[in-house]
Design a protein around this motif. Sequence first.
Motif, short mmCIF file in Angstrom:
data_model
loop_
_atom_site.label_atom_id
_atom_site.label_comp_id
_atom_site.label_asym_id
_atom_site.label_seq_id
_atom_site.Cartn_x
_atom_site.Cartn_y
_atom_site.Cartn_z
N ALA A 1 30.81 44.25 10.76
CA ALA A 1 31.32 43.29 11.74
C ALA A 1 32.75 43.62 12.16
O ALA A 1 33.09 43.54 13.36
N THR B 1 24.68 45.32 13.85
CA THR B 1 25.16 44.04 13.32
C THR B 1 24.07 42.98 13.37
O THR B 1 23.91 42.18 12.44
N GLY C 1 29.19 37.79 13.19
CA GLY C 1 28.91 38.49 11.95
C GLY C 1 29.98 38.31 10.89
O GLY C 1 29.74 38.58 9.71
N GLY D 1 30.30 40.52 16.84
CA GLY D 1 31.15 40.84 15.70
C GLY D 1 31.78 39.60 15.09
O GLY D 1 31.88 39.48 13.87
N THR E 1 28.77 43.63 4.73
CA THR E 1 28.68 42.85 5.96
C THR E 1 30.01 42.82 6.72
O THR E 1 30.03 42.87 7.95
#
Length: 622
Positions: free
Chosen positions: A345, A467, A388, A385, A341
């Motif tokens: 991001a 994302t 995220g 981003g 993850t």
Amino acid sequence: MNEFLFSTTWCLPLYGLVGALLTLPWATGLIKRTGPRPAAYLNLITTGLAFFHSLFVFKEIWNSEPQTIIINWFSAAEINFSFALDISSVSFGATVLIVGLSLLTQIYALGYLEKDWAIARFFALFGFFEAALSALAISDSLLLSYMVLEVLTLSTYLLVGFWYAQPLVVTAARDAFLTKRVGDLLLLMGVVAVGTMAGSWNFSDLYEWAQTAQLSPLTSTLLGLALIAGPAGKCAQFPLHLWLDEAMEGPNPASVLRNSLVVAGGAYVLYKLQPILALSPIALNTLLIIGTMTAVGASLVSIAQIDIKRTLSHSTSAYMGLVFIAAGMQQGGVALLLLFTHAIAKALLFMSAGSVIYTTHSQDITEMGGLWSRMPATTTAFIVGSAGMVTLLPLGSFWAMLSWADGFFVTSPWVVGILIVVNGLTALNLTRVFRLAFWGEPQQKTRRTPEVHWPMALPMVSLTIVTLLVPVMLRQWYLLPTWDSINWYVLGALVCSSLLGVIIGSTIYLHKAWSRSRILTWRFIQDLLGYDFYIDHVYRVTVVGAVALLSKISAWSDRYLVDGLVNLVGFAAIFSGQSLKYSISGRSQGYLLTIVFGVSLIGLFISWSSGLLDNFPTYFGF
């Protein structure tokens, strides 16, 4: 066709290497008439082939058992070096992520560096970079992983020093290379030691050896610390963390992969070393200490930076610190989920930051403002981003941190506390950057700022969509927890920390006219964080000072002792030769008298030495 693609999975790293080799005629200047862009197109084609090949294998192997491919490299007498390749869903999931982000970043670089005369050389280095990362993903051998990490170190040095005409860039590349050398040297000692004790470097063999290994506490501790040192350098962990901040002097497309995948490469090796590190409780505690110090410290340092790339690079170190904590707690699955993850991001955030730098020609966020209405795609990318990165529903990092904190809420509540602190500080930092760069009134450098052109906008928008789709991927892979198993207290604490960070970052007073507080106490704190707790000054006083002192002592002894002794012998030979030439008379009786005199002296010396040895017991009472 399917069988052919599956049987050639071992050659996936060769796609990037072939792409790098194909660009060499343009990178070295052998082909000039066409310009450098064909080199970029060739590298894009090979990366695209690698992406579809890895994606096919990942789809086929998802419901299959992991396989291992053994490649014999060298065999002579009792020496046998072989490399093992891991064909599993984890390794090829990492490969798809690496090649996919590399493909988007290369398209992005085609626009970012369109006016750079050395773009062919950049793509040659980038293909080399991609090949090393792909090899690391499928490696099932500790020795091969170490060799690939060395290639990554070299690639980092070359990419950071891409604009080698600038003195600051050369210094940053040198510091990044030398800092990693410290960790790599200790890692090499650990690799040699564990290979000697286990008789193999393949991870499967090492896992079997670790189950029955009987090591003394000292041996297991030294082995664990040596194996930790390499990943600590690669992941920019304390005290080997300053290189990542300096590496931001390189081109931004390289920073995209460096902050999303290269640092994750060291953590990936650490994930595979977990069964060996479990042999030493001290090594596991060291991981916890290093991870905690870096996660909290780097999060604090990031909120005092005014360089947009450095604010993001310090948060990279902080999240890798969380991965170190997960490794120290033996939570490998959580570490992989957090790496996945974070990589997506953070790549998106650096693409957005690079777009801002490209259009404003500045990295100072205090010189920006009002970009949201002029750069909507870049602004959207930064917002997505940022969301995220922190625990905001329903994006990926929320589920990664929730699954981690939920398991340690009762047994290790301090871990949940660190997650809440790091998450809140990250939200505060990203909100601060958004306010200074995208919100507010436009300034001189941002009044006429346009949106970036399509080669940069296309990968940025594509990664924005990816994302947003990360939770769907996690659900498809059965990695999301069910609502019945969620600890709502933990969920509330994580979401509140994100909201609190956003609120503080939105309301705190930020004045663009000055970058330092006028209040003395706040100025001291700001300088302390802005200069990274003055760790570089501590290095200069301690490590650099000690090395400089030893160098001066060595230079003095070499000049006055070694050279002095040699010069003395030479002077004595010259003096004796000059003296003897005056004793030449040409008479044989004179020569005979000299010989008799010399022999007599030698005889007296021998007889004196013999008498001394005979009376030695009497002199000393024996």
